[in-house]
Design an enzyme around this catalytic site. Structure first.
Site, PDB file in Angstrom:
ATOM      1  N   HIS A 291      40.878  37.039  48.148  1.00 38.33           N
ATOM      2  CA  HIS A 291      40.375  38.265  48.769  1.00 38.33           C
ATOM      3  C   HIS A 291      39.268  38.892  47.927  1.00 38.33           C
ATOM      4  CE1 HIS A 291      40.546  42.691  49.603  1.00 38.33           C
ATOM      5  NE2 HIS A 291      40.485  42.241  50.834  1.00 38.33           N
ATOM      6  N   THR A 292      39.420  38.839  46.612  1.00 34.93           N
ATOM      7  CA  THR A 292      38.428  39.439  45.715  1.00 34.93           C
ATOM      8  C   THR A 292      37.161  38.600  45.607  1.00 34.93           C
ATOM      9  OG1 THR A 292      40.113  40.585  44.419  1.00 34.93           O
ATOM     10  CG2 THR A 292      38.018  40.137  43.315  1.00 34.93           C
TER      11      THR A 292
END
Length: 470
Positions: A291-292
């Site tokens: 996600h990052t």
């Protein structure tokens, strides 16, 4: 002979009280009533004695439409009845199609009715408060391949979804398949309501979840409503908020817009993982990492010791470990303050400390290296986090081997080209220390911080609800 006319009327879900005044009036004034024989029981009290009633069984829709045109051609006013709304899986489209095929100039009027899904929704609470769609699982007129395509689209688009014709005696597996497809996109705890015989004496209303829904409890007289990501259960009702309160309520918790976006992102990432059989704690950290970074290579390079995330969460949450040390301030700033406050933890970075500057100058070492040396002196058993400096990680490894540091855990994600890979290899022999290592040259402070955040909110992993402290 009078002018013939066809009225196509929706008689609602099955109760006289749900029939609109316009439809009641049309039925009372019609010369001929045409419909599926089962539906006549709902209107028999309002048909005038002289009316001709043409009732027939299932799959005789075209025959009924032909009868309507024949009587209308004789100058009679004919009402063709459909349950619910005549335009929703009802007779209205067929009547118009037949008019086109016949080249008929007979007047047609469609009178709307309360649809079954509207009646079901009213009994369930307010589940259709936002964008929705209606699907039929009957493949009698529509190929299953097309139905499945529509199911996937509805689940991915987060529509509240009403399901008609969910099952019949000879058609049962389609509903199981629909649930399987929805679970690929929706939270297992998504509210699901279903109503059997809505508006009739045999009426049954049930609310459950997507995970607990049992297809064997429904039949062809059942309408199902699947909530969207915002739908929640309150006072045994299904509620889908329109958005007037700004935040989205889910159960007893409140989910802000940021967390809602993060939840949806995690579901998308989870669906695209190559390895579906990852232990929960490893998957939780991996989802945070992807996600990052938006980098699915994390599946290959994020190495997590068995039970590392779960055990570190337990130690931090219980108070056994109170301090997190980072190599640089950027890594410290990315760790969520709300989680730290909630768990009573402190984050320290010694990079700017006066003692660090003095030690680095005196020993001729990097400031990050000096900062770790001082941190170990004050907090030898902290959770150590590295997102930038390989020399700092190498310093910690040296202090561990000398017996001066006993870290609760290590997050090794320094980034770059010089000594980066070597520093990560140096950590691996410490088998008794829980570790999360980003292999190779990739890493970074933001990635290191997000791995810490995955640990701090690990208790949300079971429900796949990240971002509590966003």
């Amino acid at each position: 002979m009078g002018t013939g006319k066809i009225i196509v009327a929706g008689i609602g879900p099955g109760s006289e009280s749900d029939i609109t005044p316009a439809v009641l009036s049309a039925i009372r004034q019609s010369d001929v009533i045409v419909g599926y024989k089962y539906y006549f029981r709902f209107i028999e009290k309002i048909i005038h004695p002289g009316a001709i009633c043409i009732d027939s069984g299932m799959k005789r829709e075209k025959t009924r439409a032909e009868e309507a045109y024949n009587y209308a051609a004789e100058g009679k006013v004919v009402t063709v009845i459909s349950s619910g709304d005549a335009g929703i899986y009802g007779m209205a489209p067929l009547i118009y199609e037949m008019q086109r095929e016949k080249g008929s100039n007979i007047s047609i009027e469609v009178l709307p009715g309360i649809s079954a899904f509207q009646k079901a929704a009213s009994l369930l609470g307010a589940p259709v408060g936002h964008d929705f769609c209606v699907l039929s699982l009957s493949d009698l007129m529509t190929p299953w391949e097309l139905i499945e395509k529509r199911i996937k689209a509805a689940s991915m688009a987060d529509f509240i979804t009403a399901i008609y014709n969910p099952k019949s005696e000879g058609r049962y597996w389609q509903l199981y398949r629909l649930i399987e497809l929805f679970l690929q996109e929706r939270d297992p705890q998504t509210p699901v309501g279903f109503v059997r015989q809505a508006g009739r004496e045999e009426q049954e209303v049930t609310i459950t979840t997507l995970a607990d829904f049992d297809p064997e409890q429904v039949d062809m007289f059942t309408v199902i409503l699947i909530g969207n990501s915002q739908t929640y259960r309150f006072d045994n009702k299904m509620i889908t908020p329109r958005g007037y309160y700004g935040e989205i309520k889910m159960g007893k918790a409140e989910t802000g817009i940021g967390q809602d976006i993060m939840i949806r992102s995690f579901r998308t990432i989870e669906k695209d993982l190559k390895n579906k059989d990852i232990p929960l704690d490893k998957k939780w950290a991996l989802l945070h990492a992807i996600h990052t970074t938006a980098d699915f290579d994390m599946e290959n390079i994020l190495r997590i010791d068995d039970n590392a995330v779960a055990s570190l969460y337990d130690r931090l949450n219980s108070g056994a470990v109170r301090t997190i040390i980072t190599d640089v301030t950027m890594a410290a700033s990315g760790i969520r303050k709300g989680a730290l406050q909630r768990m009573g933890l402190e984050v320290k970075c010694y990079l700017q400390d006066e003692k660090t500057v003095a030690l680095a100058t005196e020993k001729g070492i990097t400031r990050t290296q000096a900062g770790i040396r001082i941190a170990v002196g004050e907090h030898p058993d902290a959770l150590f986090v590295f997102g930038n400096a390989p020399t700092a990680l190498m310093e910690l490894c040296d202090l561990i081997r000398k017996g001066k540091a006993t870290p609760a855990g290590i997050i090794a994600a320094p980034v770059g080209f010089v000594h980066v890979q070597e520093s990560k290899h140096m950590v691996k022999p410490f088998t008794s220390i829980p570790k999360l290592i980003v292999e190779g040259r990739k890493g970074g402070s933001n990635l290191a911080a997000t791995l810490v955040n995955s640990i701090l909110c690990y208790n949300d992993a079971i429900n796949l609800k990240p971002g509590r402290d966003v």
